[in-house]
Design a protein around this motif. Structure first.
Motif, PDB file in Angstrom:
ATOM      1  N   SER A 147       0.819  -1.207   0.000  1.00  0.00           N
ATOM      2  CA  SER A 147       0.000   0.000   0.000  1.00  0.00           C
ATOM      3  C   SER A 147       0.856   1.263   0.000  1.00  0.00           C
ATOM      4  O   SER A 147       0.380   2.335  -0.341  1.00  0.00           O
ATOM      5  CB  SER A 147      -0.944   0.010   1.200  1.00  0.00           C
ATOM      6  OG  SER A 147      -0.223   0.236   2.390  1.00  0.00           O
ATOM      7  N   LEU A 148       2.127   1.141   0.385  1.00  0.00           N
ATOM      8  CA  LEU A 148       3.024   2.286   0.380  1.00  0.00           C
ATOM      9  C   LEU A 148       3.707   2.500  -0.966  1.00  0.00           C
ATOM     10  O   LEU A 148       4.324   3.528  -1.195  1.00  0.00           O
ATOM     11  CB  LEU A 148       4.089   2.116   1.470  1.00  0.00           C
ATOM     12  CG  LEU A 148       3.556   1.988   2.893  1.00  0.00           C
ATOM     13  CD1 LEU A 148       4.697   1.686   3.857  1.00  0.00           C
ATOM     14  CD2 LEU A 148       2.813   3.237   3.301  1.00  0.00           C
ATOM     15  N   ALA A 149       3.607   1.496  -1.839  1.00  0.00           N
ATOM     16  CA  ALA A 149       4.280   1.574  -3.143  1.00  0.00           C
ATOM     17  C   ALA A 149       3.447   2.404  -4.119  1.00  0.00           C
ATOM     18  O   ALA A 149       2.219   2.387  -4.091  1.00  0.00           O
ATOM     19  CB  ALA A 149       4.503   0.184  -3.705  1.00  0.00           C
ATOM     20  N   TYR A 150       4.136   3.116  -4.984  1.00  0.00           N
ATOM     21  CA  TYR A 150       3.484   3.908  -6.014  1.00  0.00           C
ATOM     22  C   TYR A 150       3.545   3.101  -7.306  1.00  0.00           C
ATOM     23  O   TYR A 150       4.613   2.910  -7.887  1.00  0.00           O
ATOM     24  CB  TYR A 150       4.182   5.258  -6.173  1.00  0.00           C
ATOM     25  CG  TYR A 150       3.541   6.152  -7.204  1.00  0.00           C
ATOM     26  CD1 TYR A 150       2.281   6.695  -6.977  1.00  0.00           C
ATOM     27  CD2 TYR A 150       4.184   6.442  -8.392  1.00  0.00           C
ATOM     28  CE1 TYR A 150       1.690   7.509  -7.912  1.00  0.00           C
ATOM     29  CE2 TYR A 150       3.591   7.260  -9.330  1.00  0.00           C
ATOM     30  CZ  TYR A 150       2.338   7.788  -9.093  1.00  0.00           C
ATOM     31  OH  TYR A 150       1.747   8.587 -10.027  1.00  0.00           O
ATOM     32  N   ILE A 151       2.389   2.590  -7.728  1.00  0.00           N
ATOM     33  CA  ILE A 151       2.330   1.752  -8.932  1.00  0.00           C
ATOM     34  C   ILE A 151       1.681   2.564 -10.035  1.00  0.00           C
ATOM     35  O   ILE A 151       0.511   2.918  -9.956  1.00  0.00           O
ATOM     36  CB  ILE A 151       1.525   0.467  -8.671  1.00  0.00           C
ATOM     37  CG1 ILE A 151       2.151  -0.311  -7.521  1.00  0.00           C
ATOM     38  CG2 ILE A 151       1.445  -0.384  -9.917  1.00  0.00           C
ATOM     39  CD1 ILE A 151       1.354  -1.516  -7.088  1.00  0.00           C
ATOM     40  N   SER A 152       2.455   2.851 -11.055  1.00  0.00           N
ATOM     41  CA  SER A 152       1.909   3.579 -12.195  1.00  0.00           C
ATOM     42  C   SER A 152       2.812   3.334 -13.390  1.00  0.00           C
ATOM     43  O   SER A 152       3.811   2.626 -13.306  1.00  0.00           O
ATOM     44  CB  SER A 152       1.815   5.074 -11.898  1.00  0.00           C
ATOM     45  OG  SER A 152       3.121   5.603 -11.788  1.00  0.00           O
ATOM     46  N   GLY A 153       2.453   3.935 -14.484  1.00  0.00           N
ATOM     47  CA  GLY A 153       3.275   3.829 -15.679  1.00  0.00           C
ATOM     48  C   GLY A 153       2.704   2.854 -16.684  1.00  0.00           C
ATOM     49  O   GLY A 153       1.712   2.160 -16.464  1.00  0.00           O
ATOM     50  N   THR A 154       3.359   2.788 -17.818  1.00  0.00           N
ATOM     51  CA  THR A 154       2.907   1.954 -18.931  1.00  0.00           C
ATOM     52  C   THR A 154       2.921   0.461 -18.614  1.00  0.00           C
ATOM     53  O   THR A 154       1.967  -0.235 -18.955  1.00  0.00           O
ATOM     54  CB  THR A 154       3.765   2.248 -20.179  1.00  0.00           C
ATOM     55  OG1 THR A 154       3.752   3.656 -20.404  1.00  0.00           O
ATOM     56  CG2 THR A 154       3.213   1.537 -21.397  1.00  0.00           C
ATOM     57  N   PRO A 155       3.958  -0.108 -17.972  1.00  0.00           N
ATOM     58  CA  PRO A 155       3.923  -1.559 -17.696  1.00  0.00           C
ATOM     59  C   PRO A 155       2.727  -1.975 -16.848  1.00  0.00           C
ATOM     60  O   PRO A 155       2.094  -2.993 -17.114  1.00  0.00           O
ATOM     61  CB  PRO A 155       5.232  -1.825 -16.968  1.00  0.00           C
ATOM     62  CG  PRO A 155       6.138  -0.714 -17.379  1.00  0.00           C
ATOM     63  CD  PRO A 155       5.241   0.463 -17.585  1.00  0.00           C
ATOM     64  N   TYR A 156       2.387  -1.161 -15.844  1.00  0.00           N
ATOM     65  CA  TYR A 156       1.247  -1.499 -14.998  1.00  0.00           C
ATOM     66  C   TYR A 156      -0.055  -1.395 -15.790  1.00  0.00           C
ATOM     67  O   TYR A 156      -0.913  -2.278 -15.719  1.00  0.00           O
ATOM     68  CB  TYR A 156       1.208  -0.595 -13.780  1.00  0.00           C
ATOM     69  CG  TYR A 156       0.009  -0.840 -12.884  1.00  0.00           C
ATOM     70  CD1 TYR A 156      -0.058  -1.991 -12.113  1.00  0.00           C
ATOM     71  CD2 TYR A 156      -1.047   0.062 -12.834  1.00  0.00           C
ATOM     72  CE1 TYR A 156      -1.141  -2.248 -11.313  1.00  0.00           C
ATOM     73  CE2 TYR A 156      -2.130  -0.183 -12.018  1.00  0.00           C
ATOM     74  CZ  TYR A 156      -2.192  -1.334 -11.266  1.00  0.00           C
ATOM     75  OH  TYR A 156      -3.265  -1.590 -10.468  1.00  0.00           O
ATOM     76  N   ALA A 157      -0.205  -0.344 -16.559  1.00  0.00           N
ATOM     77  CA  ALA A 157      -1.428  -0.166 -17.358  1.00  0.00           C
ATOM     78  C   ALA A 157      -1.586  -1.295 -18.369  1.00  0.00           C
ATOM     79  O   ALA A 157      -2.672  -1.823 -18.565  1.00  0.00           O
ATOM     80  CB  ALA A 157      -1.385   1.186 -18.061  1.00  0.00           C
ATOM     81  N   ASN A 158      -0.475  -1.703 -19.016  1.00  0.00           N
ATOM     82  CA  ASN A 158      -0.558  -2.800 -19.982  1.00  0.00           C
ATOM     83  C   ASN A 158      -0.914  -4.115 -19.304  1.00  0.00           C
ATOM     84  O   ASN A 158      -1.636  -4.934 -19.875  1.00  0.00           O
ATOM     85  CB  ASN A 158       0.767  -2.937 -20.736  1.00  0.00           C
ATOM     86  CG  ASN A 158       1.010  -1.782 -21.673  1.00  0.00           C
ATOM     87  OD1 ASN A 158       0.070  -1.082 -22.061  1.00  0.00           O
ATOM     88  ND2 ASN A 158       2.267  -1.544 -22.006  1.00  0.00           N
ATOM     89  N   ALA A 159      -0.396  -4.349 -18.110  1.00  0.00           N
ATOM     90  CA  ALA A 159      -0.725  -5.578 -17.388  1.00  0.00           C
ATOM     91  C   ALA A 159      -2.188  -5.620 -17.006  1.00  0.00           C
ATOM     92  O   ALA A 159      -2.846  -6.659 -17.098  1.00  0.00           O
ATOM     93  CB  ALA A 159       0.143  -5.713 -16.128  1.00  0.00           C
ATOM     94  N   VAL A 160      -2.760  -4.465 -16.606  1.00  0.00           N
ATOM     95  CA  VAL A 160      -4.176  -4.421 -16.258  1.00  0.00           C
ATOM     96  C   VAL A 160      -5.041  -4.639 -17.500  1.00  0.00           C
ATOM     97  O   VAL A 160      -6.004  -5.401 -17.490  1.00  0.00           O
ATOM     98  CB  VAL A 160      -4.527  -3.070 -15.584  1.00  0.00           C
ATOM     99  CG1 VAL A 160      -6.022  -2.895 -15.437  1.00  0.00           C
ATOM    100  CG2 VAL A 160      -3.840  -2.977 -14.235  1.00  0.00           C
ATOM    101  N   LEU A 161      -4.675  -4.014 -18.593  1.00  0.00           N
ATOM    102  CA  LEU A 161      -5.457  -4.138 -19.821  1.00  0.00           C
ATOM    103  C   LEU A 161      -5.371  -5.542 -20.415  1.00  0.00           C
ATOM    104  O   LEU A 161      -6.331  -6.018 -21.040  1.00  0.00           O
ATOM    105  CB  LEU A 161      -5.001  -3.108 -20.846  1.00  0.00           C
ATOM    106  CG  LEU A 161      -5.322  -1.642 -20.482  1.00  0.00           C
ATOM    107  CD1 LEU A 161      -4.684  -0.687 -21.498  1.00  0.00           C
ATOM    108  CD2 LEU A 161      -6.814  -1.427 -20.415  1.00  0.00           C
TER     109      LEU A 161
END
Length: 164
Positions: A147-161
């Protein structure tokens, strides 16, 4: 008729014990990731335990929110072993630092089962008088770290999609 007498000289497991033994263990390693690689050394501190509160752990329903599990342990601090500034403690160095792993296991008939695994978040000494000292250790599981980590960016978005 209930007979509570135990024969003198008896060895082995207590025949009157009808529930698993609960053990509380704290890692002595200063590297909090050593438990993930399986090389952490844990010290049993169950004999110092005065009270323990675990939970909530998990979720009750599939649609419930998943949050980090927490544990609170109150230890007898009379001999100074749980004082974070005591460099002669058996838990020193590294055992009473924030992010030190804590685990609770149950042992029954030679089988040990994990109950709870978390990291120390706070250590609070409570000095009542000269003889009565307790130490409260609050812990949270690995979801608190996430919960303390900042998850963002293209790799995260591509994994969700992609549904991974």
């Amino acid at each position: 008729v209930c007979h509570l007498a135990v024969m003198a000289g008896q060895t082995g497991r207590n025949p009157l014990l009808q529930f698993p033994e609960t053990l509380i263990q704290i890692s002595e390693d200063s590297n909090f990731l050593s438990s993930f690689s399986g090389v952490a050394t844990f010290t049993d501190v169950s004999s110092y335990l005065e009270s323990m509160t675990l939970g909530p752990i998990g979720r009750q329903h599939e649609l419930d929110r998943i949050s980090s599990s927490q544990g609170s342990f109150v230890f007898n601090g009379r001999d100074g072993s749980f004082n974070p500034w005591n460099t002669t403690s058996f838990l020193s160095p590294g055992g009473l630092d924030p992010m030190s792993p804590v685990r609770v296991v149950a042992s029954w008939s030679g089988v040990t089962s994990p109950i709870f695994f978390a990291y120390i978040q706070s250590i609070t000494p409570n000095i009542i008088d000269v003889l009565n000292n307790t130490v409260t250790i609050d812990c949270y599981d690995v979801l608190q770290l996430l919960s303390l980590a900042y998850i963002s960016g293209t790799p995260y978005a591509n994994a969700v999609l992609s549904g991974n």
